[in-house]
Write a protein that holds these residues in place. Structure first.
Motif, PDB file in Angstrom:
ATOM      1  N   UNK A  37      -9.335  -6.422  -7.457  1.00  0.00           N
ATOM      2  CA  UNK A  37     -10.253  -7.098  -6.644  1.00  0.00           C
ATOM      3  C   UNK A  37      -9.687  -6.431  -5.361  1.00  0.00           C
ATOM      4  N   UNK A  38      -9.952  -4.305  -5.198  1.00  0.00           N
ATOM      5  CA  UNK A  38      -9.338  -3.938  -4.178  1.00  0.00           C
ATOM      6  C   UNK A  38     -11.177  -3.440  -3.460  1.00  0.00           C
ATOM      7  N   UNK A  39     -10.844  -2.799  -2.413  1.00  0.00           N
ATOM      8  CA  UNK A  39     -12.310  -1.326  -2.313  1.00  0.00           C
ATOM      9  C   UNK A  39     -11.781  -0.152  -1.947  1.00  0.00           C
ATOM     10  N   UNK A  40     -13.109   0.549  -2.010  1.00  0.00           N
ATOM     11  CA  UNK A  40     -12.928   1.707  -2.380  1.00  0.00           C
ATOM     12  C   UNK A  40     -13.804   2.765  -1.593  1.00  0.00           C
ATOM     13  N   UNK A  41     -12.459   2.924  -0.995  1.00  0.00           N
ATOM     14  CA  UNK A  41     -12.604   4.525  -0.088  1.00  0.00           C
ATOM     15  C   UNK A  41     -13.002   5.963  -0.598  1.00  0.00           C
ATOM     16  N   UNK A  42     -14.558   5.866  -0.259  1.00  0.00           N
ATOM     17  CA  UNK A  42     -15.720   7.020  -1.334  1.00  0.00           C
ATOM     18  C   UNK A  42     -15.213   8.462   0.362  1.00  0.00           C
ATOM     19  N   UNK A  43     -14.720   8.994  -0.191  1.00  0.00           N
ATOM     20  CA  UNK A  43     -15.024  10.469   0.365  1.00  0.00           C
ATOM     21  C   UNK A  43     -15.396  11.111   0.246  1.00  0.00           C
ATOM     22  N   UNK A  44     -15.267  12.612   0.926  1.00  0.00           N
ATOM     23  CA  UNK A  44     -16.385  13.729   0.832  1.00  0.00           C
ATOM     24  C   UNK A  44     -17.658  14.091   1.460  1.00  0.00           C
ATOM     25  N   UNK A 179     -14.616  13.076   9.460  1.00  0.00           N
ATOM     26  CA  UNK A 179     -15.285  13.673  10.513  1.00  0.00           C
ATOM     27  C   UNK A 179     -13.844  13.501  11.594  1.00  0.00           C
ATOM     28  N   UNK A 180     -13.155  11.773  11.109  1.00  0.00           N
ATOM     29  CA  UNK A 180     -11.276  11.720  11.391  1.00  0.00           C
ATOM     30  C   UNK A 180     -10.574  11.329  10.616  1.00  0.00           C
ATOM     31  N   UNK A 181      -9.450  11.421  10.344  1.00  0.00           N
ATOM     32  CA  UNK A 181      -8.167  10.615  10.034  1.00  0.00           C
ATOM     33  C   UNK A 181      -8.655   9.612   9.842  1.00  0.00           C
ATOM     34  N   UNK A 182      -8.208   8.426   8.881  1.00  0.00           N
ATOM     35  CA  UNK A 182      -8.421   7.102   9.321  1.00  0.00           C
ATOM     36  C   UNK A 182      -6.853   6.215   8.974  1.00  0.00           C
ATOM     37  N   UNK A 183      -6.755   5.561   9.295  1.00  0.00           N
ATOM     38  CA  UNK A 183      -5.294   4.827  10.044  1.00  0.00           C
ATOM     39  C   UNK A 183      -4.736   5.141   8.192  1.00  0.00           C
ATOM     40  N   UNK A 184      -3.456   4.647   8.349  1.00  0.00           N
ATOM     41  CA  UNK A 184      -2.766   4.544   6.872  1.00  0.00           C
ATOM     42  C   UNK A 184      -3.005   3.122   6.064  1.00  0.00           C
ATOM     43  N   UNK A 185      -3.008   1.935   7.250  1.00  0.00           N
ATOM     44  CA  UNK A 185      -3.166   0.675   6.902  1.00  0.00           C
ATOM     45  C   UNK A 185      -4.451   0.521   6.108  1.00  0.00           C
ATOM     46  N   UNK A 186      -5.814   1.666   6.584  1.00  0.00           N
ATOM     47  CA  UNK A 186      -6.800   1.290   6.179  1.00  0.00           C
ATOM     48  C   UNK A 186      -6.864   1.754   4.470  1.00  0.00           C
ATOM     49  N   UNK A 187      -6.394   2.496   4.952  1.00  0.00           N
ATOM     50  CA  UNK A 187      -6.068   3.331   3.389  1.00  0.00           C
ATOM     51  C   UNK A 187      -4.756   3.055   2.027  1.00  0.00           C
ATOM     52  N   UNK A 188      -4.255   1.862   2.615  1.00  0.00           N
ATOM     53  CA  UNK A 188      -3.413   1.206   1.911  1.00  0.00           C
ATOM     54  C   UNK A 188      -4.227   0.383   0.724  1.00  0.00           C
ATOM     55  N   UNK A 189      -4.654  -0.306   1.484  1.00  0.00           N
ATOM     56  CA  UNK A 189      -5.753  -0.881   1.339  1.00  0.00           C
ATOM     57  C   UNK A 189      -7.097  -1.267   0.079  1.00  0.00           C
ATOM     58  N   UNK A 190      -7.537   0.855   0.039  1.00  0.00           N
ATOM     59  CA  UNK A 190      -8.156   0.600  -0.769  1.00  0.00           C
ATOM     60  C   UNK A 190      -7.485   1.260  -1.983  1.00  0.00           C
ATOM     61  N   UNK A 191      -8.385   1.540  -3.054  1.00  0.00           N
ATOM     62  CA  UNK A 191      -8.384   2.740  -4.140  1.00  0.00           C
ATOM     63  C   UNK A 191      -9.450   3.749  -3.180  1.00  0.00           C
ATOM     64  N   UNK A 192      -9.079   5.122  -3.556  1.00  0.00           N
ATOM     65  CA  UNK A 192      -9.251   6.078  -2.855  1.00  0.00           C
ATOM     66  C   UNK A 192     -10.762   7.326  -4.099  1.00  0.00           C
ATOM     67  N   UNK A 193     -11.423   7.804  -3.843  1.00  0.00           N
ATOM     68  CA  UNK A 193     -12.138   8.751  -4.815  1.00  0.00           C
ATOM     69  C   UNK A 193     -12.663   9.394  -3.670  1.00  0.00           C
ATOM     70  N   UNK A 194     -12.842  10.686  -3.931  1.00  0.00           N
ATOM     71  CA  UNK A 194     -13.108  11.778  -3.330  1.00  0.00           C
ATOM     72  C   UNK A 194     -14.679  11.821  -4.702  1.00  0.00           C
ATOM     73  N   UNK A 195     -15.583  12.146  -3.361  1.00  0.00           N
ATOM     74  CA  UNK A 195     -17.243  12.832  -4.235  1.00  0.00           C
ATOM     75  C   UNK A 195     -17.171  14.006  -3.845  1.00  0.00           C
TER      76      UNK A 195
END
Length: 287
Positions: A37-44, A179-195
């Motif tokens: 039940x967690x969001x996905x942060x997709x970077x790339x 393009x900029x570093x996201x906050x740690x608070x936002x990243x903690x709430x997400x699963x990370x995916x690099x595409x």
């Protein structure tokens, strides 16, 4: 809520059915996001299929896609909700002779006068939803706070109405071009995916899947040429969508294969800066 996917392979097969070719890494993160039940942060890099992943998952599960396109200056009224001031004013004018102001006040701050924006719409929808928060790195750091309550508790606090809790948990995708570093608070709430840009064989398979009439030889040549061009120091490397556009162009020209001259003549479809086109043309001539 019932789990949407039985296994990682189910995700991968389902995405392939809607013409999105995912590897086990991508499919695995989507599977875990559903179970946890967690969001996905997709970077790339731009153009690697981050936004398309959310669209394809929505198509795969038959869910409604709700998209919040982020930009500098995005605020609560565009992301969460705002009050329908014109309708409120009409309501006040209709009861202007009434002495019961408290009744009017409670009335004009009811749900009838609330305009839902993408974030609130996503958690109040009664049908399955995929929420796409696109290019989250474009908003200011302060604006990220708008997302935190939703991404951690799936609820929205409205002073006049109280706390609105999600009727169902949407699948949430946040995309970032880094393009900029996201906050740690936002990243903690997400699963990370690099595409990243796809490997040679996968990009070839994407071209074959997305471009009707392309030959296997042409798809292989396109994937190899694009891969070599991405090794050059460019202002903007060709995205996967531009690879597909180039492949479609070559097919429309009736080509079953492409030589260096034909490639140079059509580089304007693949690249968007004249300096990049010149560098790529030189690379093709040297080869």
């Amino acid at each position: 809520m019932d789990n949407r996917f039985e296994s990682v392979q189910t995700v991968r097969d389902g995405l392939k059915d809607v013409n999105y070719l995912a590897d086990d890494g991508i499919a695995g993160v989507v599977f875990l996001a559903d179970r946890l039940g967690k969001p996905i942060l997709v970077e790339g890099p731009a153009g690697t299929g981050k936004t398309q992943l959310a669209k394809s998952v929505a198509e795969m599960i038959g869910a409604k896609l709700i998209r919040l396109q982020c930009y500098e200056g995005l605020d609560e009224s565009k992301a969460l909700y705002e009050w329908n001031y014109k309708k409120q004013l009409l309501r006040i004018q209709a009861d202007r002779n009434s002495d019961a102001w408290n009744d009017i006040h409670d009335d004009i701050f009811g749900s009838e006068f609330l305009l839902t924006r993408p974030l609130l719409e996503a958690i109040t929808s009664k049908e399955p939803v995929v929420l796409l928060i696109d290019e989250v790195d474009r908003v200011e750091v302060e604006t990220e706070a708008l997302l935190l309550e939703i991404l951690s508790e799936y609820q929205v606090s409205i002073p006049e109405l109280g706390t609105i809790t999600a009727t169902q948990i949407p699948l949430v995708f946040l995309t970032s071009n880094n393009t900029r570093e996201l906050s740690e608070a936002l990243k903690r709430r997400c699963l990370f995916l690099h595409v990243d840009y796809p490997q040679l064989e996968r990009e070839k398979e994407i071209v074959i899947t997305k471009v009707p009439g392309v030959t296997e030889m042409l798809a292989d040549q396109i994937a190899r040429i694009v891969r070599s061009i991405r090794q050059i120091d460019l202002k903007k490397s060709p995205s996967v969508s531009e690879t597909i556009d180039w492949a479609r162009t070559l097919v429309l020209l009736g080509l079953d294969s492409v030589n260096a001259e034909q490639a140079k003549e059509t580089l304007h479809v693949l690249l968007k800066y004249q300096s990049d086109i010149a560098k790529a043309a030189k690379e093709l001539s040297d080869d």
